[in-house]
Design an enzyme around this catalytic site. Structure first.
Site, short mmCIF file in Angstrom:
data_model
loop_
_atom_site.label_atom_id
_atom_site.label_comp_id
_atom_site.label_asym_id
_atom_site.label_seq_id
_atom_site.Cartn_x
_atom_site.Cartn_y
_atom_site.Cartn_z
N ASP A 18 0.69 -1.17 -0.46
CA ASP A 18 0.12 0.48 -0.09
C ASP A 18 0.93 1.19 0.03
O ASP A 18 1.81 1.73 0.03
CB ASP A 18 -0.93 0.08 1.30
CG ASP A 18 -2.29 0.78 1.14
OD1 ASP A 18 -2.55 1.38 -0.32
OD2 ASP A 18 -2.30 1.26 2.15
N ASN A 66 -10.29 -2.93 -6.69
CA ASN A 66 -9.71 -2.29 -7.43
C ASN A 66 -10.59 -2.06 -8.63
O ASN A 66 -9.73 -0.88 -9.22
CB ASN A 66 -8.11 -3.03 -7.61
CG ASN A 66 -7.20 -2.64 -5.86
OD1 ASN A 66 -6.19 -2.87 -6.34
ND2 ASN A 66 -7.57 -1.54 -5.36
C1 FPP Z 1 -2.35 0.08 -3.28
O1 FPP Z 1 -1.34 1.48 -3.46
C2 FPP Z 1 -1.09 -0.49 -4.50
C3 FPP Z 1 -2.68 -1.42 -6.12
C4 FPP Z 1 -3.41 -0.42 -5.75
C5 FPP Z 1 -1.68 -2.02 -6.86
C6 FPP Z 1 0.01 -2.67 -6.46
C7 FPP Z 1 0.60 -3.00 -6.99
C8 FPP Z 1 1.96 -2.81 -7.24
C9 FPP Z 1 2.68 -2.86 -6.49
C10 FPP Z 1 2.36 -2.88 -9.22
C11 FPP Z 1 2.23 -3.76 -9.96
C12 FPP Z 1 2.60 -5.17 -9.73
C13 FPP Z 1 2.68 -5.70 -10.19
C14 FPP Z 1 3.25 -7.56 -9.34
C15 FPP Z 1 4.24 -5.51 -11.22
P1 FPP Z 1 -2.51 2.64 -3.26
O2 FPP Z 1 -2.55 3.15 -5.35
O3 FPP Z 1 -3.90 2.30 -2.44
O4 FPP Z 1 -1.94 3.91 -2.99
P2 FPP Z 1 -2.60 4.97 -1.82
O5 FPP Z 1 -3.38 4.21 -0.93
O6 FPP Z 1 -1.24 5.52 -1.23
O7 FPP Z 1 -3.55 5.77 -2.69
#
Ligand code: FPP
Length: 253
Positions: A18, A66
């Site tokens: 996250d 998501n």
């Molecule tokens: C949460 O951060 C993360 C995600 C929804 C996606 C995770 C994806 C990756 C780490 C990159 C791609 C994955 C791979 C396996 C190559 P958020 O967007 O909710 O962050 P925030 O809470 O700060 O808004």
């Protein structure tokens, strides 16, 4: 010097990655840049876990929820995933890493699904470490699917309701195929499970870090493992155990 006790590693580590969005925001950039930087952190973490000798690493890469994010962000995440699967192919294979996916992966676009299926098939024989990507994944959804599979067995006369026990249900929970979660890490400062691995993480040790995922380094993984190693795991018993006992099955009783 990692100071991690290599003889008492968590067998199965799972991570809620996250903080990509906030990281990007802090830099005055769009969210998808945060996800891109997050995929670099994925590469670092997979390498570090493999080097340590962790058996199974499960990453929450895209939740069922998501899909409700803005279209361009979902598209960017899918593209990143596809790029990751293509760019990491050689490294995963060279390092004996078996790739798996859990979740409703049939919902992924075919551009991702095709490379994913190919890499899962091509790494199926490798046994250095299992990397599981949770994609279009939800813990409740996984349990609903398991319940449905059990109901089908009952309807087909292959199972009686009395024979449904923990082991019978668990046999239909794909995220547990690599073993129950020992250590669950969440980055980004929130302290929630967010519908991740609800069954397999029932007795996981939880480690929350304020570090935003794009900044997660090998040392952060070591720190989480050191914290795990300092805990006592009792699983509702009175003596310390190092691994969760197998479920008690009523089969054959
Ligand atoms: C949460 O951060 C993360 C995600 C929804 C996606 C995770 C994806 C990756 C780490 C990159 C791609 C994955 C791979 C396996 C190559 P958020 O967007 O909710 O962050 P925030 O809470 O700060 O808004």
């Amino acid at each position: 010097m990692t100071l991690v006790d290599l003889h008492r590693l968590p067998r199965h580590v799972a991570i809620i990655m996250d903080g990509n969005g906030r990281w990007a925001q802090d830099q005055g950039r769009i969210r998808s840049i945060g996800h891109r930087e997050g995929s670099r952190a994925v590469r670092r973490t997979v390498r570090a876990a493999r080097r340590l000798g962790v058996d199974a690493l499960t990453l929450f890469a895209f939740s069922e929820q998501n899909w409700h994010r803005p279209g361009p962000e979902v598209a960017a995440l899918m593209e990143l995933l596809r790029e990751y699967l293509i760019s990491e192919r050689e490294e995963l294979m060279e390092n004996g890493i078996r790739l798996r996916a859990v979740g409703r992966v049939d919902k992924l676009p075919s551009s991702v699904r095709d490379v994913l299926d190919a890499l899962v098939a091509d790494t199926a024989h490798l046994d250095g470490m299992t990397l599981t990507l949770a994609l279009s994944y939800g813990g409740r959804e996984e349990l609903v699917d398991a319940a449905r599979a059990l109901a089908s067995e009952v309807a087909a006369g292959r199972l009686t309701p009395d024979a449904i026990d923990e082991a019978a249900l668990e046999a239909h929970v794909p995220s547990v195929d690599v073993g129950r979660v020992d250590l669950l890490i969440r980055t980004g400062g929130e302290q929630r499970i967010s519908n991740f691995l609800l069954w397999g993480a029932a007795y996981a040790e939880l480690h929350f870090t304020p570090r935003l995922w794009p900044e997660f380094e090998a040392e952060d993984l070591y720190q989480a493992i050191r914290a795990f190693q300092s805990r006592q795991r009792r699983f509702g018993r009175v003596t310390t155990l190092h691994a969760e006992p197998e479920p008690i099955s009523s089969a054959g009783e």
